[in-house]
Structures are given as structure tokens and as C-alpha cells.
Motif scaffolding. Structure first.
Motif, PDB file in Angstrom:
ATOM      1  N   ALA A 171       4.333  25.189  -2.969  1.00 49.75           N
ATOM      2  CA  ALA A 171       3.474  24.033  -3.257  1.00 49.75           C
ATOM      3  C   ALA A 171       3.937  22.736  -2.611  1.00 49.75           C
ATOM      4  CB  ALA A 171       3.360  23.833  -4.770  1.00 49.75           C
ATOM      5  N   ASP A 172       5.067  22.731  -1.921  1.00 47.60           N
ATOM      6  CA  ASP A 172       5.560  21.540  -1.219  1.00 47.60           C
ATOM      7  C   ASP A 172       5.454  20.287  -2.103  1.00 47.60           C
ATOM      8  OD1 ASP A 172       6.615  19.911   0.749  1.00 47.60           O
ATOM      9  OD2 ASP A 172       4.705  19.674   1.813  1.00 47.60           O
ATOM     10  N   TYR A 173       6.127  20.334  -3.247  1.00 50.44           N
ATOM     11  CA  TYR A 173       6.121  19.191  -4.157  1.00 50.44           C
ATOM     12  C   TYR A 173       6.882  18.027  -3.525  1.00 50.44           C
ATOM     13  CZ  TYR A 173       4.551  22.363  -7.847  1.00 50.44           C
ATOM     14  OH  TYR A 173       3.845  23.263  -8.604  1.00 50.44           O
ATOM     15  N   ARG A 174       6.286  16.854  -3.605  1.00 54.92           N
ATOM     16  CA  ARG A 174       6.914  15.637  -3.101  1.00 54.92           C
ATOM     17  C   ARG A 174       6.772  14.531  -4.138  1.00 54.92           C
ATOM     18  NH1 ARG A 174       7.862  15.369   2.570  1.00 54.92           N
ATOM     19  NH2 ARG A 174       7.605  17.456   3.470  1.00 54.92           N
ATOM     20  N   PHE A 175       7.605  13.503  -3.992  1.00 52.21           N
ATOM     21  CA  PHE A 175       7.551  12.403  -4.959  1.00 52.21           C
ATOM     22  C   PHE A 175       7.846  11.079  -4.268  1.00 52.21           C
ATOM     23  CE2 PHE A 175      12.032  13.031  -4.613  1.00 52.21           C
ATOM     24  CZ  PHE A 175      12.647  11.853  -5.017  1.00 52.21           C
ATOM     25  N   ALA A 176       7.338  10.010  -4.898  1.00 53.22           N
ATOM     26  CA  ALA A 176       7.639   8.647  -4.458  1.00 53.22           C
ATOM     27  C   ALA A 176       8.021   7.845  -5.698  1.00 53.22           C
ATOM     28  CB  ALA A 176       6.445   8.022  -3.762  1.00 53.22           C
ATOM     29  N   LEU A 234       3.761  12.070  -7.995  1.00 52.67           N
ATOM     30  CA  LEU A 234       3.960  13.402  -7.441  1.00 52.67           C
ATOM     31  C   LEU A 234       2.774  13.823  -6.584  1.00 52.67           C
ATOM     32  CD1 LEU A 234       5.257  15.202 -10.671  1.00 52.67           C
ATOM     33  CD2 LEU A 234       6.646  14.503  -8.706  1.00 52.67           C
ATOM     34  N   SER A 235       3.082  14.675  -5.613  1.00 57.12           N
ATOM     35  CA  SER A 235       2.022  15.325  -4.838  1.00 57.12           C
ATOM     36  C   SER A 235       2.389  16.794  -4.667  1.00 57.12           C
ATOM     37  CB  SER A 235       1.866  14.678  -3.461  1.00 57.12           C
ATOM     38  OG  SER A 235       2.949  15.025  -2.611  1.00 57.12           O
ATOM     39  N   SER A 236       1.385  17.599  -4.364  1.00 51.14           N
ATOM     40  CA  SER A 236       1.616  18.994  -4.006  1.00 51.14           C
ATOM     41  C   SER A 236       0.679  19.352  -2.866  1.00 51.14           C
ATOM     42  CB  SER A 236       1.376  19.924  -5.201  1.00 51.14           C
ATOM     43  OG  SER A 236       0.040  19.839  -5.635  1.00 51.14           O
ATOM     44  N   GLU A 273      -5.660  10.439   1.820  1.00 53.32           N
ATOM     45  CA  GLU A 273      -4.816  11.547   2.248  1.00 53.32           C
ATOM     46  C   GLU A 273      -5.089  12.867   1.525  1.00 53.32           C
ATOM     47  OE1 GLU A 273      -2.714  11.334   4.677  1.00 53.32           O
ATOM     48  OE2 GLU A 273      -2.283   9.204   4.922  1.00 53.32           O
ATOM     49  N   GLY A 274      -5.859  12.819   0.444  1.00 50.22           N
ATOM     50  CA  GLY A 274      -6.049  14.009  -0.359  1.00 50.22           C
ATOM     51  C   GLY A 274      -7.137  14.927   0.163  1.00 50.22           C
ATOM     52  N   MET A 308       0.845  -1.204   0.000  1.00 53.73           N
ATOM     53  CA  MET A 308       0.000   0.000   0.000  1.00 53.73           C
ATOM     54  C   MET A 308       0.875   1.246   0.000  1.00 53.73           C
ATOM     55  SD  MET A 308      -2.681   1.371   2.919  1.00 53.73           S
ATOM     56  CE  MET A 308      -3.855   0.036   2.701  1.00 53.73           C
ATOM     57  N   LEU A 309       0.570   2.175  -0.897  1.00 53.08           N
ATOM     58  CA  LEU A 309       1.302   3.431  -0.985  1.00 53.08           C
ATOM     59  C   LEU A 309       0.842   4.368   0.123  1.00 53.08           C
ATOM     60  CD1 LEU A 309       3.339   5.024  -2.743  1.00 53.08           C
ATOM     61  CD2 LEU A 309       1.385   5.824  -4.103  1.00 53.08           C
ATOM     62  N   ARG A 310       1.808   4.955   0.820  1.00 54.02           N
ATOM     63  CA  ARG A 310       1.498   5.871   1.924  1.00 54.02           C
ATOM     64  C   ARG A 310       2.139   7.229   1.657  1.00 54.02           C
ATOM     65  NH1 ARG A 310       2.358   0.865   4.203  1.00 54.02           N
ATOM     66  NH2 ARG A 310       0.734   0.114   5.638  1.00 54.02           N
ATOM     67  N   PHE A 311       1.536   8.254   2.252  1.00 61.75           N
ATOM     68  CA  PHE A 311       2.095   9.604   2.081  1.00 61.75           C
ATOM     69  C   PHE A 311       3.481   9.696   2.720  1.00 61.75           C
ATOM     70  CE2 PHE A 311       1.148  14.424   2.417  1.00 61.75           C
ATOM     71  CZ  PHE A 311       1.790  14.628   1.207  1.00 61.75           C
ATOM     72  N   THR A 312       3.750   8.889   3.714  1.00 61.12           N
ATOM     73  CA  THR A 312       5.075   8.879   4.345  1.00 61.12           C
ATOM     74  C   THR A 312       6.152   8.352   3.398  1.00 61.12           C
ATOM     75  OG1 THR A 312       4.526   6.749   5.348  1.00 61.12           O
ATOM     76  CG2 THR A 312       4.202   8.722   6.707  1.00 61.12           C
ATOM     77  N   ASP A 313       5.735   7.705   2.287  1.00 57.22           N
ATOM     78  CA  ASP A 313       6.697   7.230   1.283  1.00 57.22           C
ATOM     79  C   ASP A 313       7.227   8.370   0.418  1.00 57.22           C
ATOM     80  OD1 ASP A 313       6.265   4.581   2.099  1.00 57.22           O
ATOM     81  OD2 ASP A 313       4.569   4.355   0.733  1.00 57.22           O
ATOM     82  N   PHE A 314       6.588   9.535   0.493  1.00 54.99           N
ATOM     83  CA  PHE A 314       6.958  10.662  -0.361  1.00 54.99           C
ATOM     84  C   PHE A 314       8.035  11.495   0.320  1.00 54.99           C
ATOM     85  CE2 PHE A 314       3.118   9.232  -2.137  1.00 54.99           C
ATOM     86  CZ  PHE A 314       2.907   9.814  -3.369  1.00 54.99           C
ATOM     87  N   LYS A 315       8.938  12.036  -0.499  1.00 57.96           N
ATOM     88  CA  LYS A 315       9.969  12.936   0.026  1.00 57.96           C
ATOM     89  C   LYS A 315      10.015  14.196  -0.828  1.00 57.96           C
ATOM     90  CE  LYS A 315      13.695  10.446  -2.388  1.00 57.96           C
ATOM     91  NZ  LYS A 315      15.006   9.762  -2.212  1.00 57.96           N
ATOM     92  N   PRO A 316      10.521  15.283  -0.275  1.00 54.39           N
ATOM     93  CA  PRO A 316      10.507  16.563  -1.009  1.00 54.39           C
ATOM     94  C   PRO A 316      11.339  16.504  -2.286  1.00 54.39           C
ATOM     95  CG  PRO A 316      10.936  16.914   1.330  1.00 54.39           C
ATOM     96  CD  PRO A 316      11.034  15.442   1.094  1.00 54.39           C
ATOM     97  N   VAL A 317      10.862  17.177  -3.310  1.00 54.68           N
ATOM     98  CA  VAL A 317      11.653  17.370  -4.520  1.00 54.68           C
ATOM     99  C   VAL A 317      12.717  18.424  -4.213  1.00 54.68           C
ATOM    100  CG1 VAL A 317      11.627  18.123  -6.922  1.00 54.68           C
ATOM    101  CG2 VAL A 317       9.686  16.821  -6.008  1.00 54.68           C
ATOM    102  N   SER A 318      13.972  18.062  -4.406  1.00 53.89           N
ATOM    103  CA  SER A 318      15.076  18.991  -4.124  1.00 53.89           C
ATOM    104  C   SER A 318      16.096  18.926  -5.250  1.00 53.89           C
ATOM    105  CB  SER A 318      15.749  18.630  -2.792  1.00 53.89           C
ATOM    106  OG  SER A 318      16.507  17.437  -2.935  1.00 53.89           O
TER     107      SER A 318
END
Length: 304
Positions: A44-49, A57-59, A89-90, A1-11
């Protein structure tokens, strides 16, 4: 299962990762580009997994989170995971679609799911040659204005380099003071984004043009790649009260610098601003890249 905690900031550390992935899975909308995400991440706090050869991607803007369709090979299980994550989570608009291929995939996978247009964020795509040459009756008025500028001002055009990047910074400070960037939240965010772009110009893979009049910078553009055939103008700034029609000049000169490498130039969206929409339409886009969204209510009705 994909979780939001799997996402990290785009840097900036992920520049090579996104470059490799986007070569294999080219993008078409400016918002998914690496430069856009790192420059606007404070907003926009872009994150990715990374999941099974795909990037998701998420924002999050003002505490409101939305997810995007997987970028990678078609993977029905991953799409189902993203839909489930969006529901868990959305926000009230938990899923956004930024390219025709994923729009088609989502419609095929969930034929009963309504997709809503977000016209304010459709990207305008132009033939680079059209903007560079301004040929034909559609561009007659703009062409006259550009020619008049050339008669009124002895200007030069140059690329942004390590030798002049500090001057670009100084110009943007002047522009922000003239525009009073700190007076409006979105302008303040844009100020931070464009100064980040200049501070990290070469690390981010950007390029740009300068219009110089009498040794003084009057306008700049900051450009990056979208895919092999399309560039995007991330920022375009000028002092129109000092130099009338200079925005039209930086637009056409930027296109002229790009036309040998990119058949198309993306000039981003109009954000629903009437003046911007009129201006972008006046340049006669070849086509638009649509943006769609799915509501939580529709997802719950269709997918639960």
C-alpha cells in the motif's frame, strides 16, 4: 500548500514518532496502526507528512493514491489543504475517513459533501471478555467446538518470545506452502507482510500467542495495540485440515491473553469476503468502526 513531495514512507525508524503521536491522538481503526503500515508497506506504500502538530497519511495501491484526514488537533486550514491535495494528487477516490471523530469533523466542515460507506473495510470490535470466555447462548456452538478440541488434543498455549520466534517463522513457511500463498497476488502480499512482522516482531512492538500440540505449533496469532483499551489481531494462522476447530481455539486463547489489559479486541475487516463476514459476525461484535470515502466528482462539486 501541502504537496505530495512532503510525504515520506512509513518505516521502522518512525516507531517512536507514531507511538508518541498516537498516545496523544488515539486511533480506532486497524489500518492506521503503525504495525499495519510497516508490515503492508510493500502493498500500500503508506506515507506520512508532519504538519503543524498533525500527521497526514496517504496510501497508494496499484498506482491509485488516496489521502486521509489529519490526525491531530482540529485545524481547519490543514483540512482545507488536505482536501486541496486530494483533488490535485488523488485518484477517483482521493479521500478516506477511518474514524468517527474525523467523520463528524468532515461532515461539519463540508455539510454538502457526500460520504460513502465502504462496508467491506469496517473493522469488527469485540469485547475481549466475550471472546475469552465464550459465555452465554450466543457462543454455545463455538464453546462446544473449543471444548471438543480440548478433549481431542492435549494442547498448550504460550506467548511469542525470542526463544520461539524462529519456530513461528518455520510454521508460517509451512502454512504458506499449505495455503499456496504464491498462487494469488493478495496471498503473496500477505505472506510478505506476515514474514516482515515476524522478522521485525519486537522492533514493531508486536506480541502473540502460539497453540502447541505435542510440541508442534498448530496455530499462531500476531497482535498489536490500537489504543490503551483496544488491541488488534493483525494475523491469525492455523492448520485447520490437521486440527479441526483450531482457529476457534487460537481466537479464544488470544483473547484470554489480552483480557486483563485490553477491554476490546479489533479483528479487522472482512474485505467483502462472504465466509469471513459470516465468521466475524458469528462472534457478535460489540460495534463496528466505519470507513467512508469521498469521490473526486463530489469533491470537485463541493469544494471547487
Amino acid at each position: 500548500m501541502l504537496r505530495f513531495t512532503d510525504f515520506k514512507p512509513v518505516s521502522l525508524d518512525e516507531h517512536d514518532l507514531f507511538s508518541r503521536h498516537y498516545r496523544q491522538y488515539p486511533q480506532v481503526h486497524s489500518d492506521n496502526t503503525f504495525a499495519n503500515m510497516v508490515c503492508w508497506n510493500h502493498y500500500a506504500d503508506y506515507r506520512f507528512a508532519e504538519v503543524e502538530g498533525s500527521i497526514v497519511l496517504s496510501s497508494t495501491i496499484d498506482g491509485v493514491t488516496a489521502f486521509r484526514m489529519p490526525i491531530g488537533p482540529r485545524n481547519p486550514d490543514l483540512l482545507e489543504d488536505v482536501v486541496d491535495l486530494a483533488l490535485r494528487e488523488g485518484s477517483d477516490i482521493p479521500l478516506r475517513v477511518l474514524d468517527p471523530a474525523n467523520e463528524a469533523w468532515l461532515r461539519e466542515a463540508y455539510p454538502g459533501l457526500p460520504l460513502h460507506e465502504n462496508r467491506d473495510f469496517f473493522d469488527y470490535i469485540y469485547r475481549t471478555e466475550d471472546l475469552a470466555k465464550l459465555a452465554g447462548k450466543n457462543y454455545a456452538t463455538i464453546r462446544r467446538q473449543v471444548n471438543r478440541f480440548g478433549r481431542e488434543y492435549a494442547y498448550t498455549v504460550e506467548g511469542i518470545t525470542e526463544e520461539n520466534i524462529e519456530e513461528v517463522w518455520e510454521f508460517l513457511v509451512v502454512w504458506c506452502e499449505w495455503r499456496d500463498c504464491d498462487s494469488e497476488p493478495l496471498l503473496a502480499y500477505e505472506k510478505e507482510a506476515i514474514l516482515f512482522a515476524v522478522n521485525n516482531f519486537f522492533a514493531t512492538g508486536l506480541e502473540g500467542c502460539i497453540i502447541r500440540i505435542g510440541g508442534t505449533i498448530g496455530a499462531i496469532s500476531i497482535v498489536g495495540p490500537v489504543n490503551e483499551s483496544m488491541a488488534v489481531v493483525h494475523f491469525e494462522k492455523a492448520l485447520p485440515e490437521t486440527y479441526r476447530n483450531i482457529y476457534k481455539v487460537i481466537t479464544t486463547e488470544t483473547a484470554a491473553a489480552l483480557q486483563d489489559r485490553y477491554p476490546y479486541v479489533n479483528r479487522e475487516c472482512d474485505m467483502g469476503v462472504a465466509g469471513l463476514r459470516e465468521s466475524k459476525t458469528r462472534y457478535h461484535p460489540a460495534y463496528m468502526v466505519g470507513v467512508y470515502y469521498v469521490t473526486r466528482a463530489d469533491l470537485e462539486a463541493c469544494c471547487r
